[in-house]
Design a protein around this motif. Structure first.
Motif, mmCIF file in Angstrom:
data_model
loop_
_atom_site.group_PDB
_atom_site.id
_atom_site.type_symbol
_atom_site.label_atom_id
_atom_site.label_comp_id
_atom_site.label_asym_id
_atom_site.label_seq_id
_atom_site.Cartn_x
_atom_site.Cartn_y
_atom_site.Cartn_z
ATOM 1 N N ALA A 177 47.451 32.003 73.161
ATOM 2 C CA ALA A 177 46.395 32.944 72.786
ATOM 3 C C ALA A 177 46.991 34.241 72.238
ATOM 4 O O ALA A 177 48.156 34.563 72.467
ATOM 5 C CB ALA A 177 45.502 33.243 73.992
ATOM 6 N N HIS A 178 46.173 34.987 71.510
ATOM 7 C CA HIS A 178 46.580 36.253 70.890
ATOM 8 C C HIS A 178 46.616 37.335 71.975
ATOM 9 O O HIS A 178 45.576 37.657 72.559
ATOM 10 C CB HIS A 178 45.548 36.618 69.826
ATOM 11 C CG HIS A 178 45.954 37.695 68.892
ATOM 12 N ND1 HIS A 178 46.533 38.893 69.301
ATOM 13 C CD2 HIS A 178 45.866 37.787 67.537
ATOM 14 C CE1 HIS A 178 46.767 39.642 68.259
ATOM 15 N NE2 HIS A 178 46.374 39.009 67.174
ATOM 16 N N PRO A 179 47.786 37.919 72.279
ATOM 17 C CA PRO A 179 47.848 38.911 73.368
ATOM 18 C C PRO A 179 46.868 40.062 73.214
ATOM 19 O O PRO A 179 46.244 40.487 74.199
ATOM 20 C CB PRO A 179 49.300 39.393 73.314
ATOM 21 C CG PRO A 179 50.058 38.223 72.785
ATOM 22 C CD PRO A 179 49.134 37.604 71.758
ATOM 23 N N HIS A 180 46.696 40.588 72.005
ATOM 24 C CA HIS A 180 45.777 41.711 71.826
ATOM 25 C C HIS A 180 44.331 41.304 72.119
ATOM 26 O O HIS A 180 43.578 42.074 72.738
ATOM 27 C CB HIS A 180 45.879 42.257 70.396
ATOM 28 C CG HIS A 180 47.197 42.900 70.077
ATOM 29 N ND1 HIS A 180 48.284 42.178 69.651
ATOM 30 C CD2 HIS A 180 47.593 44.207 70.121
ATOM 31 C CE1 HIS A 180 49.305 42.992 69.451
ATOM 32 N NE2 HIS A 180 48.917 44.237 69.725
ATOM 33 N N LEU A 181 43.932 40.113 71.703
ATOM 34 C CA LEU A 181 42.566 39.667 71.949
ATOM 35 C C LEU A 181 42.355 39.276 73.406
ATOM 36 O O LEU A 181 41.279 39.494 73.967
ATOM 37 C CB LEU A 181 42.221 38.504 71.017
ATOM 38 C CG LEU A 181 42.189 38.831 69.521
ATOM 39 C CD1 LEU A 181 41.845 37.585 68.709
ATOM 40 C CD2 LEU A 181 41.194 39.960 69.221
ATOM 41 N N VAL A 182 43.374 38.692 74.029
ATOM 42 C CA VAL A 182 43.273 38.374 75.461
ATOM 43 C C VAL A 182 43.079 39.649 76.271
ATOM 44 O O VAL A 182 42.176 39.736 77.116
ATOM 45 C CB VAL A 182 44.544 37.623 75.927
ATOM 46 C CG1 VAL A 182 44.625 37.596 77.459
ATOM 47 C CG2 VAL A 182 44.546 36.208 75.380
ATOM 48 N N VAL A 183 43.909 40.637 76.024
ATOM 49 C CA VAL A 183 43.803 41.893 76.779
ATOM 50 C C VAL A 183 42.488 42.599 76.456
ATOM 51 O O VAL A 183 41.841 43.173 77.352
ATOM 52 C CB VAL A 183 45.027 42.784 76.499
ATOM 53 C CG1 VAL A 183 44.813 44.191 77.044
ATOM 54 C CG2 VAL A 183 46.271 42.158 77.121
ATOM 55 N N ALA A 184 42.064 42.563 75.195
ATOM 56 C CA ALA A 184 40.773 43.158 74.845
ATOM 57 C C ALA A 184 39.653 42.498 75.622
ATOM 58 O O ALA A 184 38.738 43.175 76.113
ATOM 59 C CB ALA A 184 40.531 43.031 73.343
#
Length: 449
Positions: A357-364
């Protein structure tokens, strides 16, 4: 000279041998787009003069335009904004090379609606308006594989038995196994030092050929995510230089553990105090509100935590990959765990996302869920004690199309991520599903031919 140009100038003076820069734009699928830019032109990138097609930030998994979106919008250009704080050498490249991460702005200069770094910034601004600062750390699992696949196209293990076959298990936390990979692991550590990535621990994971690297916590969530994508690129690059392949694919082997990306998160107030800490192991009401928000939004966000067809193979009973929104204290069978630690370090460990998964989208998605719980003072169900697989019915989307439909119709996604992101990300995943639907697998032939 503005601060960014001065920062660049200092970097160039400290690295006089760098010939070329990779200017990197993370796309919505987690890939890296961009260009190689000669040293004498990098100042133009930092000045915001680099343009790329708007579609560059939203290619599908194979780097293709999202046809339904491009046809309607015409695919104009966006302006790329380099983040000089991510300037770094690329030590695994044969020639002296630098790199820098970028975000994409719209043609009118406004933040890009489809740029994952801007999406995360928007959510962080909502935390800041409440006087709160998230503190994050990521744990990244990956496989180290041989450079060639077998005759059927399957990857080959780097850990094998005496006749070259697959081991039954991978020696979890095995120091001798780590020693076998010492040249590569030290090269990864050295490269992390060069790129100023704050590595905490390197671990042998449970499956053969599987490892984990953890980063130290960071009070800048955007920087923590930048470090996560830089770490993934670093691991792949260093492995390649050692004639190996590193993969963050969620489930490379059907009968072995998948690769997860666990995220640890606490929240500080304006005085620097952890708002989850009440001096006991139970934590504050704000901790439970944040957990409740994560649970309430988890099904809507499943497509961000598990964005690919293969992602859903990871979710199987007894694999520490959760199947339902649930939480507990010091319990690795739940999706949101509160680890045992000193009260001042009280935090959430979100265990759902795959390493694909995309780290920025996961954290968002995690922070948006926490914020949702705080804004509405939500209350979670009781914490799970014991095996969550036996106590909590499976309610998370089981398959990719189900997650896409849930994402498409989610009011939560529209509110926290924006309607345009919701629309385009849905179109992207629909296009990818259509591509997979065109292909017949060997198992289908074996079963039905």
């Amino acid at each position: 000279m503005d601060n960014s140009q001065q920062y660049l100038q200092d970097f160039l003076q400290g690295n006089p041998d760098i010939e070329v820069f990779e200017v990197m734009l993370p796309d919505l699928g987690g890939g890296m787009r961009g260009k190689w830019i000669n040293r004498d032109k990098i100042h133009k990138v930092v000045a915001g003069e680099l343009k790329l097609p708007a579609s560059s930030v939203a290619f599908d998994a194979w780097g293709r335009d999202i046809e339904a979106w491009i046809a309607a919008g015409g695919d104009g250009d966006g302006f790329c904004e380099a983040d000089v704080g991510t300037l770094a050498r690329v030590p695994w490249m044969a020639r002296p090379t630098g790199q820098v991460l970028m975000s994409m702005r719209e043609a009118d200069g406004s933040p890009g609606a489809l740029d994952a770094r801007f999406i995360l910034r928007n959510i962080l601004q909502r935390f800041a308006q409440r006087g709160l600062t998230p503190v994050l750390a990521t744990e990244m699992e990956f496989y180290l594989l041989g450079p060639e696949s077998d005759s059927l196209g399957r990857p080959r293990h780097t850990q094998s038995d005496r006749v070259g076959g697959q081991l039954h298990a991978g020696q979890t936390y095995g120091l001798d196994t780590m020693a076998d990979m010492a040249p590569l692991m030290h090269a990864i550590r050295d490269a992390c030092t060069v790129q100023q990535l704050p590595v905490d621990t390197l671990i042998k994971e449970g499956a053969p050929s599987q490892y984990e690297i953890n980063l130290l916590h960071c009070a800048d969530a955007l920087r923590a995510c930048d470090q996560a994508v830089m770490l993934q690129r670093l691991i792949r690059g260093v492995a390649r230089s050692h004639d190996l392949r590193a993969t963050f694919m969620a489930k490379p082997f059907g009968d072995l553990a998948g690769n997860g990306m666990h995220v640890h998160c606490s929240v500080l107030d304006t005085a620097g105090n952890n708002v989850f800490d009440d001096g006991t192991v139970a934590g504050t009401p704000l901790l439970r509100q944040a957990i409740a928000g994560c649970l309430a939004s988890m099904e809507d966000c499943m497509l961000l935590f598990a964005p690919h067809l293969n992602s859903y193979r990871r979710f199987r009973r007894g694999t520490h990959a959760p199947e339902a929104p649930c939480w507990g204290y010091e319990n690795r069978t739940v999706s949101v765990r509160v680890p045992a630690d000193q009260p001042a370090a009280t935090r959430i460990e979100h265990r759902l996302a795959g390493a694909d998964a995309h780290p920025h989208l996961v954290v968002a998605a995690i922070l948006a869920g926490m914020l949702h719980g705080l804004e509405h003072a939500l209350q979670p169900p009781p914490p799970v004690t014991g095996n969550a697989y036996d106590q909590v019915p499976r309610t998370l989307p089981r398959h990719w199309p189900e997650a896409v439909e849930r994402f498409r119709s989610s009011g939560f996604i529209a509110e926290y991520f924006g309607a345009e992101f919701q629309r385009v990300f849905t179109l992207m995943k629909e296009q990818e599903m259509q591509e997979f639907d065109r292909h017949v697998t060997p198992l289908e032939y074996d079963t039905s031919l």
